[in-house]
Design a protein around this motif. Structure first.
Motif, PDB file in Angstrom:
ATOM      1  N   SER A   1       0.852  -1.180   0.000  1.00  0.00           N
ATOM      2  CA  SER A   1       0.000   0.000   0.000  1.00  0.00           C
ATOM      3  C   SER A   1       0.888   1.230   0.000  1.00  0.00           C
ATOM      4  CB  SER A   1      -0.908  -0.011   1.234  1.00  0.00           C
ATOM      5  OG  SER A   1      -1.594   1.215   1.358  1.00  0.00           O
ATOM      6  N   VAL A   2       0.666   2.122  -0.961  1.00  0.00           N
ATOM      7  CA  VAL A   2       1.457   3.346  -1.099  1.00  0.00           C
ATOM      8  C   VAL A   2       0.505   4.522  -0.945  1.00  0.00           C
ATOM      9  CG1 VAL A   2       2.963   4.675  -2.608  1.00  0.00           C
ATOM     10  CG2 VAL A   2       3.053   2.170  -2.648  1.00  0.00           C
ATOM     11  N   THR A   3       0.676   5.310   0.125  1.00  0.00           N
ATOM     12  CA  THR A   3      -0.261   6.383   0.450  1.00  0.00           C
ATOM     13  C   THR A   3       0.479   7.705   0.582  1.00  0.00           C
ATOM     14  OG1 THR A   3      -1.596   4.780   1.682  1.00  0.00           O
ATOM     15  CG2 THR A   3      -2.085   7.107   2.018  1.00  0.00           C
ATOM     16  N   GLY A   4      -0.096   8.740  -0.014  1.00  0.00           N
ATOM     17  CA  GLY A   4       0.491  10.076   0.062  1.00  0.00           C
ATOM     18  C   GLY A   4      -0.291  11.031  -0.813  1.00  0.00           C
ATOM     19  N   THR A   5       0.267  12.199  -1.023  1.00  0.00           N
ATOM     20  CA  THR A   5      -0.376  13.133  -1.935  1.00  0.00           C
ATOM     21  C   THR A   5      -0.310  12.574  -3.349  1.00  0.00           C
ATOM     22  OG1 THR A   5       1.683  14.349  -2.311  1.00  0.00           O
ATOM     23  CG2 THR A   5       0.294  15.073  -0.462  1.00  0.00           C
ATOM     24  N   PRO A   6      -1.211  13.005  -4.238  1.00  0.00           N
ATOM     25  CA  PRO A   6      -1.202  12.456  -5.601  1.00  0.00           C
ATOM     26  C   PRO A   6       0.151  12.575  -6.287  1.00  0.00           C
ATOM     27  CG  PRO A   6      -3.229  13.666  -5.215  1.00  0.00           C
ATOM     28  CD  PRO A   6      -2.373  13.886  -4.012  1.00  0.00           C
ATOM     29  N   ASP A   7       0.813  13.716  -6.157  1.00  0.00           N
ATOM     30  CA  ASP A   7       2.111  13.893  -6.805  1.00  0.00           C
ATOM     31  C   ASP A   7       3.168  12.983  -6.203  1.00  0.00           C
ATOM     32  OD1 ASP A   7       1.018  15.799  -8.450  1.00  0.00           O
ATOM     33  OD2 ASP A   7       1.709  17.503  -7.247  1.00  0.00           O
ATOM     34  N   ALA A   8       3.142  12.830  -4.887  1.00  0.00           N
ATOM     35  CA  ALA A   8       4.143  11.991  -4.230  1.00  0.00           C
ATOM     36  C   ALA A   8       3.970  10.524  -4.605  1.00  0.00           C
ATOM     37  CB  ALA A   8       4.053  12.162  -2.713  1.00  0.00           C
ATOM     38  N   VAL A   9       2.721  10.043  -4.635  1.00  0.00           N
ATOM     39  CA  VAL A   9       2.471   8.655  -5.023  1.00  0.00           C
ATOM     40  C   VAL A   9       2.910   8.414  -6.464  1.00  0.00           C
ATOM     41  CG1 VAL A   9       0.662   6.951  -5.449  1.00  0.00           C
ATOM     42  CG2 VAL A   9       0.605   8.323  -3.365  1.00  0.00           C
ATOM     43  N   ALA A  10       2.571   9.350  -7.367  1.00  0.00           N
ATOM     44  CA  ALA A  10       2.977   9.206  -8.763  1.00  0.00           C
ATOM     45  C   ALA A  10       4.497   9.219  -8.893  1.00  0.00           C
ATOM     46  CB  ALA A  10       2.353  10.325  -9.606  1.00  0.00           C
ATOM     47  N   ASP A  11       5.158  10.071  -8.109  1.00  0.00           N
ATOM     48  CA  ASP A  11       6.616  10.158  -8.157  1.00  0.00           C
ATOM     49  C   ASP A  11       7.253   8.849  -7.712  1.00  0.00           C
ATOM     50  OD1 ASP A  11       9.192  11.253  -8.369  1.00  0.00           O
ATOM     51  OD2 ASP A  11       9.153  11.927  -6.280  1.00  0.00           O
ATOM     52  N   LEU A  12       6.767   8.291  -6.599  1.00  0.00           N
ATOM     53  CA  LEU A  12       7.342   7.043  -6.090  1.00  0.00           C
ATOM     54  C   LEU A  12       7.135   5.898  -7.071  1.00  0.00           C
ATOM     55  CD1 LEU A  12       8.618   5.631  -3.518  1.00  0.00           C
ATOM     56  CD2 LEU A  12       6.296   4.848  -3.086  1.00  0.00           C
ATOM     57  N   LEU A  13       5.923   5.764  -7.592  1.00  0.00           N
ATOM     58  CA  LEU A  13       5.655   4.666  -8.517  1.00  0.00           C
ATOM     59  C   LEU A  13       6.450   4.833  -9.810  1.00  0.00           C
ATOM     60  CD1 LEU A  13       1.797   4.217  -8.061  1.00  0.00           C
ATOM     61  CD2 LEU A  13       3.651   2.847  -7.080  1.00  0.00           C
ATOM     62  N   GLY A  14       6.669   6.078 -10.219  1.00  0.00           N
ATOM     63  CA  GLY A  14       7.471   6.306 -11.416  1.00  0.00           C
ATOM     64  C   GLY A  14       8.922   5.919 -11.233  1.00  0.00           C
ATOM     65  N   LEU A  15       9.418   5.992  -9.993  1.00  0.00           N
ATOM     66  CA  LEU A  15      10.816   5.641  -9.709  1.00  0.00           C
ATOM     67  C   LEU A  15      11.003   4.153  -9.409  1.00  0.00           C
ATOM     68  CD1 LEU A  15      11.731   8.624  -7.354  1.00  0.00           C
ATOM     69  CD2 LEU A  15      12.578   8.269  -9.684  1.00  0.00           C
ATOM     70  N   THR A  16       9.911   3.444  -9.175  1.00  0.00           N
ATOM     71  CA  THR A  16      10.001   2.039  -8.746  1.00  0.00           C
ATOM     72  C   THR A  16      10.131   1.106  -9.948  1.00  0.00           C
ATOM     73  OG1 THR A  16       8.598   2.562  -6.843  1.00  0.00           O
ATOM     74  CG2 THR A  16       8.907   0.243  -7.381  1.00  0.00           C
ATOM     75  N   GLU A  17      11.168   0.299  -9.941  1.00  0.00           N
ATOM     76  CA  GLU A  17      11.359  -0.724 -10.978  1.00  0.00           C
ATOM     77  C   GLU A  17      10.710  -2.017 -10.487  1.00  0.00           C
ATOM     78  OE1 GLU A  17      15.449  -1.065 -11.963  1.00  0.00           O
ATOM     79  OE2 GLU A  17      15.685   1.050 -12.499  1.00  0.00           O
ATOM     80  N   LEU A  18       9.428  -2.144 -10.766  1.00  0.00           N
ATOM     81  CA  LEU A  18       8.653  -3.263 -10.251  1.00  0.00           C
ATOM     82  C   LEU A  18       8.985  -4.563 -10.966  1.00  0.00           C
ATOM     83  CD1 LEU A  18       5.178  -1.502  -9.975  1.00  0.00           C
ATOM     84  CD2 LEU A  18       6.703  -2.103  -8.088  1.00  0.00           C
ATOM     85  N   PRO A  19       8.798  -5.691 -10.283  1.00  0.00           N
ATOM     86  CA  PRO A  19       8.929  -6.984 -10.968  1.00  0.00           C
ATOM     87  C   PRO A  19       7.927  -7.073 -12.120  1.00  0.00           C
ATOM     88  CG  PRO A  19       8.851  -7.281  -8.588  1.00  0.00           C
ATOM     89  CD  PRO A  19       8.529  -5.844  -8.847  1.00  0.00           C
TER      90      PRO A  19
END
Length: 700
Positions: free
Chosen positions: A616-634
């Protein structure tokens, strides 16, 4: 190996090249004249002069050891596992010595340790390894986990000598004798205890019988472990359970052979007891969730009771669950495990279906002999003819069961799902839930003649008008424990009525007729068992928008039913719910394994934990988008959402939450990817934080 920023090194008390830290390279004074040493100059220790430090900073990009020089005057004090102070980026911060080595991989110059806070080695290698593993599994930091694992230092407790008669070392001559009588009602129960006593590491899930003296069963398992010369850790949900386990362990093990850890002890006493465990003066310890990290020597058994209770989940980063900590610890230490409860979680069922643990269950004949009679009845039909009983929402069957139990001089337990008076109200005409006009929070009544008030902001809504139909009348949607107590007092005049909940939790009730109204988790133990139990307003738990709603409902009901006398002794339970509901069926038959298997199969079909891993990733819309954009998911991971979530209390900040799901086998890769992305945001000093939680209890 990393090192602090250059600013931190420039403020060190000595300027030393890495080559100078090698003991063989420490040269005697040269014969030629040279400038005298500055006053206060420090020299590295002759032996293992480099300390690898975990600095107490929760920033993800700093979550790795840093090398510091150990000055000669701290060579003995700054041992592995001790607390130290170091200068980091111009500030003094706390840290732990993870290791002492001869050389550093850092190419630059190393700063010295500032000072050692204590010579007490509080961080053992086992707990350091456990904390690192838990941090990695939870996408958290080692510093956050160590804050949970190691209590704050108390100098007076640390320096004081162990008080005589407080704890006794459990040696070969004084080991308690394991008893197997209590486990004899469970298939494979005696064999489980024998394996522990012989030094084995069996792992089991206990389906406790109704009325079971579960604290004593836990104490017997601990006694068997101590008989093999090994230690044990017991984790329970709350202080009431801990008090019961404490009494049982004292009775089974004998005085002084165990200790308990709880926040209620106070900083000094808790730290003193924790040190007794760390020093090996006592091998058995019981406590709440933080006790999962207790530094017991030579761990042989880890026990968790009622693992479905949300009190086992840590509310602070990295949000680890005591069950998962003990599973990891059992695996790392090669120790036995016991997961027990009156109900069973899907996570415990997964342990059984994968073969990682074995069941400890009783035969059906034994279950039927121990269980009370459970009768289901609908909420709104067959209400008792007595107007007072009808006002208290008592069907005829429930009213009769309570009356018969009271006539037999037995207490009656009444479980209601909500505390307070009337915690939820609605329009009396159209049934629209009443909301606050200021913050849209739910309105409640706090007393018989009180003005409706908001449960969120406290605003009084004396002039409330329904926005749908314009009606000004209100009706109760749910009755709380206090209102229920009032109504039952009228239905059973002359009978003592007691309440147990947030305003005051009762530990026990004595024999004799009494009505005990309790919220889930606050049910007191009756000395001779309850004559009857009434489970009211069950729809409030069954209809929650929660993945674990049915599992949690069964757990709460089972904990209440387990306090009732067996059917052969007149014990009856009336539940106001449809008997065709699977959750109610599991309670009627007392078959938590069947319900857990069904729950696990449903989650596997839907792709929910524990069959998968979800972050679960929770935060402001910009912060969540930023984190997911940086994450190299399996490759097999999928992102669900993001969706809006309610703002935090006292804040109007817009928040979103996204769920990242992947197969369970890729859980480690998912945690590592999220941790790496969080490290990048931390290093770049991203303004808005993001909360990362693996397998949270609440998904909906």
């Amino acid at each position: 190996m990393g090192s602090p920023p250059s600013a931190g090194h420039s403020e060190a008390s000595a300027d030393v090249d890495p080559a100078d830290v090698k003991p063989a390279d420490v040269k005697p004074a040269a014969k030629k004249k040279r400038a005298a040493k500055p006053k206060g100059a420090r020299e590295p220790a002759a032996d293992l002069p480099v300390a690898r430090i975990c600095v107490d900073l929760p920033l993800p990009h700093l979550d790795h050891p840093f090398d510091y020089l150990v000055p000669s005057d701290l060579a003995e004090t700054a041992a592995i596992g001790t607390r130290v102070r170091v200068r980091f980026a111009g500030q003094l911060v706390d840290g732990y010595v993870l290791d002492r080595v001869a050389n550093s991989d850092h190419a630059g110059r190393l700063a010295y340790l500032d000072r050692a806070l204590s010579a007490e080695p509080v961080l053992s290698p086992e707990i350091a390894r456990l904390a690192r593993t838990v941090a990695d599994r939870s996408a958290g930091t080692l510093a956050d986990v160590l804050r949970l694992a190691i209590p704050p230092r108390h100098a007076r407790a640390e320096s004081a000598a162990r008080r005589g008669g407080d704890v006794l070392p459990v040696d070969a001559e004084g080991r308690p004798r394991p008893a197997t009588d209590g486990f004899g009602r469970y298939r494979a129960g005696p064999g489980y205890l024998r394996a522990l006593a012989e030094g084995g590491s069996p792992r089991a899930v206990l389906a406790a019988l109704p009325g079971e003296d579960w604290p004593r069963r836990i104490a017997e398992a601990v006694a068997a472990t101590l008989a093999s010369g090994r230690g044990a850790v017991v984790v329970v949900p709350d202080a009431r359970d801990l008090d019961r386990v404490d009494v049982a362990m004292a009775a089974v093990l004998g005085p002084g052979r165990h200790t308990t850890l709880a926040a209620s002890l106070g900083p000094e006493e808790r730290y003193r007891r924790w040190l007794a465990v760390r020093r090996g003066e006592v091998l058995a310890v019981a406590g709440t969730r933080a006790t999962a990290f207790a530094p017991v020597h030579d761990l042989g058994l880890a026990v968790i009771w009622d693992d479905g209770d949300d009190l086992h989940a840590e509310p602070r980063a990295p949000y680890c669950h005591a069950r998962e900590v003990l599973l990891v610890r059992s695996q790392l230490a090669g120790a036995g495990l016991l997961v027990g409860g009156f109900a069973r979680t899907a996570e415990a069922q997964l342990l059984l279906e994968t073969g990682w643990a074995k069941p400890l269950e009783a035969d059906r004949e034994v279950v039927r002999a121990a269980a009370p009679r459970v009768v289901p009845v609908g909420d709104d039909r067959d209400l008792a003819a007595d107007p007072s009983a009808s006002a208290a929402r008592l069907p005829t069957v429930a009213w009769r069961a309570a009356r018969e139990a009271l006539a037999a001089d037995a207490p009656v337990l009444v479980q209601v799902p909500r505390r307070g008076y009337v915690p939820s109200v609605a329009c009396s005409r159209c049934r629209q839930p009443a909301r606050c006009t200021v913050c849209s929070g739910p309105l409640e009544l706090r007393g018989d003649d009180s003005v409706p008030a908001c449960r969120w902001c406290g605003h009084l809504a004396g002039g409330w008008t329904c926005p749908e139909c314009g009606n000004r009348g209100l009706r109760a949607s749910v009755l709380g424990a206090r209102r229920t107590a009032e109504e039952l007092g009228r239905a059973f005049p002359g009978v003592t009525v007691r309440t147990s909940g947030r305003d005051g939790v009762l530990a026990t009730v004595g024999p004799g007729p009494a009505l005990v109204i309790a919220t889930p988790g606050a049910e007191p133990v009756a000395e001779d068992g309850y004559g009857a139990a009434l489970l009211l307003d069950t729809w409030a738990m069954l209809t929650r928008a929660d993945l674990r709603a049915s599992e949690e409902a069964l757990r709460r009901w089972s904990n209440a039913v387990a306090l009732v006398r067996p059917a052969r002794a007149g014990g009856r339970v009336v539940i106001t719910a449809d008997g065709a509901i699977p959750t109610v069926q599991a309670l009627l038959r007392w078959d938590p394994g069947w319900h857990a298997g069904r729950e696990l199969a449903d989650r596997a079909e839907l792709g929910f934990p524990p069959v998968t891993r979800i972050a679960s990733v929770t935060g402001t819309p910009d912060a969540v988008a930023d984190l997911l954009g940086l994450t190299e998911l399996p490759e097999e991971a999928e992102i669900l959402g993001p969706v809006p979530v309610p703002p935090r209390a006292g804040s109007d900040e817009e928040l979103e939450r996204a769920l990242v799901r992947c197969p369970r086998s890729l859980g480690g890769a998912l945690a590592a990817a999220l941790r790496a992305a969080a490290s990048v945001r931390s290093a770049h000093k991203a303004p808005n934080p993001v909360r990362i939680e693996l397998d949270p209890l609440e998904l909906l």
